[in-house]
Design an enzyme around this catalytic site. Structure first.
Site, PDB file in Angstrom:
ATOM      1  N   ASP A  35       0.827  -1.209   0.000  1.00  0.00           N
ATOM      2  CA  ASP A  35       0.000   0.000   0.000  1.00  0.00           C
ATOM      3  C   ASP A  35       0.860   1.257   0.000  1.00  0.00           C
ATOM      4  OD1 ASP A  35      -2.711  -0.713  -0.104  1.00  0.00           O
ATOM      5  OD2 ASP A  35      -2.763  -1.218   2.015  1.00  0.00           O
ATOM      6  N   LEU A  36       1.826   1.313   0.891  1.00  0.00           N
ATOM      7  CA  LEU A  36       2.629   2.521   1.041  1.00  0.00           C
ATOM      8  C   LEU A  36       3.457   2.801  -0.205  1.00  0.00           C
ATOM      9  CD1 LEU A  36       3.774   1.969   4.729  1.00  0.00           C
ATOM     10  CD2 LEU A  36       2.100   3.643   3.915  1.00  0.00           C
TER      11      LEU A  36
END
Length: 411
Positions: free
Chosen positions: A180-181
């Protein structure tokens, strides 16, 4: 002082982490980020607690720490996009915006007339960033994609964790949602590239970002190791696949890390710790040799390091400029003097907690520095202000929309 992206307007239709992480970077850099959320519930992560931020009085605020990590500097507008009237409000907001960020399943927003084709017809200069698990094309495009699933599917968990023949061995996910990051970071790069391209072409474009693509791309040297040999890399725990010694060692009191990046550093390390003969041993002279005899070298070094404390070894090894360091917990990491010197803890007073703090941005710009204009917004906190200022809606119109449940005005 203006930020690097002052004057840019972002309509953020995303929730959870990858999209909000991207839009928070835009907010830090000065863009006006309007976060469109569902009335009543809002972003999924608003309820992902405990922990929740404490109020000034010490009670729970109901504002989840997870949500707060990715949403500072934005304005929250609560609009029901499942209703035609809500869809119309979003289209009107997009008409004069620069960027849309969304992370709905592929094709979902077309049902609401909020897809790229529809919105780019309204605003040809629009840059529209879609973030999904698997992208807009391919056999899995319609599936939901979560970070944990992608870490497993994309091979990351096969190279993370201790070896199967060691205690606790087996696949392990990373302690934060790295897919995600990293997708949030790649999305930021893609959107800014599209902004630069628009300066030449006058046109916006669609950015199609997928967690799976990003996780595969960021296997980095490990994927190239496979392409070079035809053998899938394994798990090395806290060791490195291509460099030795580059790993965790145990001192008499606790573990610490050595990251010995070349042969000259290995010579300096061995001299400092009282084992100067090791680099003259043909088994350990070069990194290639040390990889071939990894287990033997590790045992020799471990036997030496258990004779003193971690802090003692760190001081000795730092003195010869070999990379070395402790293994901090989060509290110790945030207490590091270097973290304070880099201003990585920032105070952003919140309406419910005047002492509210966040982790700051790592972006350091000399002329247009990051600014922290506001804390993560409460649900619908800016509904009235945004719709009145940007769309010219009157108090009566806002009240009618609120009464019909199309919007939610923060109390």
């Amino acid at each position: 002082m203006s930020g690097a992206l002052t004057g840019i307007t972002v309509i953020d239709l995303s929730r959870v982490l990858a999209g909000p992480w991207c839009s928070q970077i835009f907010a830090d850099l000065g863009a006006d980020v309007i976060k469109v959320e569902r009335p009543v519930a809002g972003d999924d992560t608003r309820s992902w607690g405990p922990p929740f931020m404490p109020t000034d009085a010490g009670s729970s605020s109901g504002e989840a720490s997870y949500y707060q990590s990715a949403n500072r500097g934005k304005r929250s507008v609560a609009i029901d996009i499942a209703r035609p009237e809500g869809q119309d409000l979003v289209r009107r907001l997009v008409a004069n915006a620069d960027i849309v960020i969304e992370n709905y399943k592929s094709g979902s927003l077309a049902r609401y007339g909020l897809d790229y084709a529809t919105l780019s017809a309204i605003n040809p200069r629009l840059i529209y960033c879609s973030i999904t698990g698997f992208g807009q094309t391919g056999p899995r495009a319609a599936e939901p994609g979560y970070d944990f699933i992608v870490q497993g599917l994309a091979g990351l968990m096969s190279i993370t964790g201790e070896r199967d023949d060691r205690p606790g061995g087996g696949p392990q996910k990373v302690g934060v949602a790295v897919a995600d990051l990293m997708t949030g970071l790649y999305a930021t790069i893609a959107v800014q590239a599209a902004l630069i391209a628009r300066m030449t072409t006058g046109r916006g474009q669609h950015c199609d970002m997928a967690l799976l693509d990003v996780q595969v791309a960021t296997l980095a040297n490990q994927s190239m190791n496979y392409l070079s040999t035809g053998r899938s890399p394994g798990r090395y725990g806290n060791a490195h696949a291509n460099i030795v010694p580059y790993q965790l060692f145990h001192a008499s009191d606790r573990a610490f890390i050595i990251a010995c990046g070349n042969d000259s550093q290995f010579v300096a390390l061995c001299g400092a710790i009282g084992l100067p003969a090791l680099p003259r041993d043909p088994r350990f002279a070069r990194n290639t040799d040390r990889i071939a005899h990894r287990d033997v070298l590790e045992a020799l070094l471990e036997a030496r390091f258990v004779t003193a404390t971690a802090d003692e070894w760190i001081a000795i090894i730092q003195a010869v400029k070999v990379p070395v360091g402790p293994i901090n917990d989060v509290a110790a990491a945030l207490g590091e003097p270097q973290v304070a010197a880099r201003k990585m803890l920032v105070a952003i007073p919140h309406p419910l907690n005047d002492a509210f703090q966040m982790i700051g941005s790592p972006i350091k710009l000399s002329d247009t520095p990051v600014t922290y204009r506001s804390p993560p917004p409460m649900l619908g906190e800016h509904t009235e202000a945004v719709l009145a200022d940007r769309l010219g809606l009157s108090g009566e119109e806002l009240a009618a929309l609120a009464a019909a449940g199309i919007i939610d005005q923060h109390d």
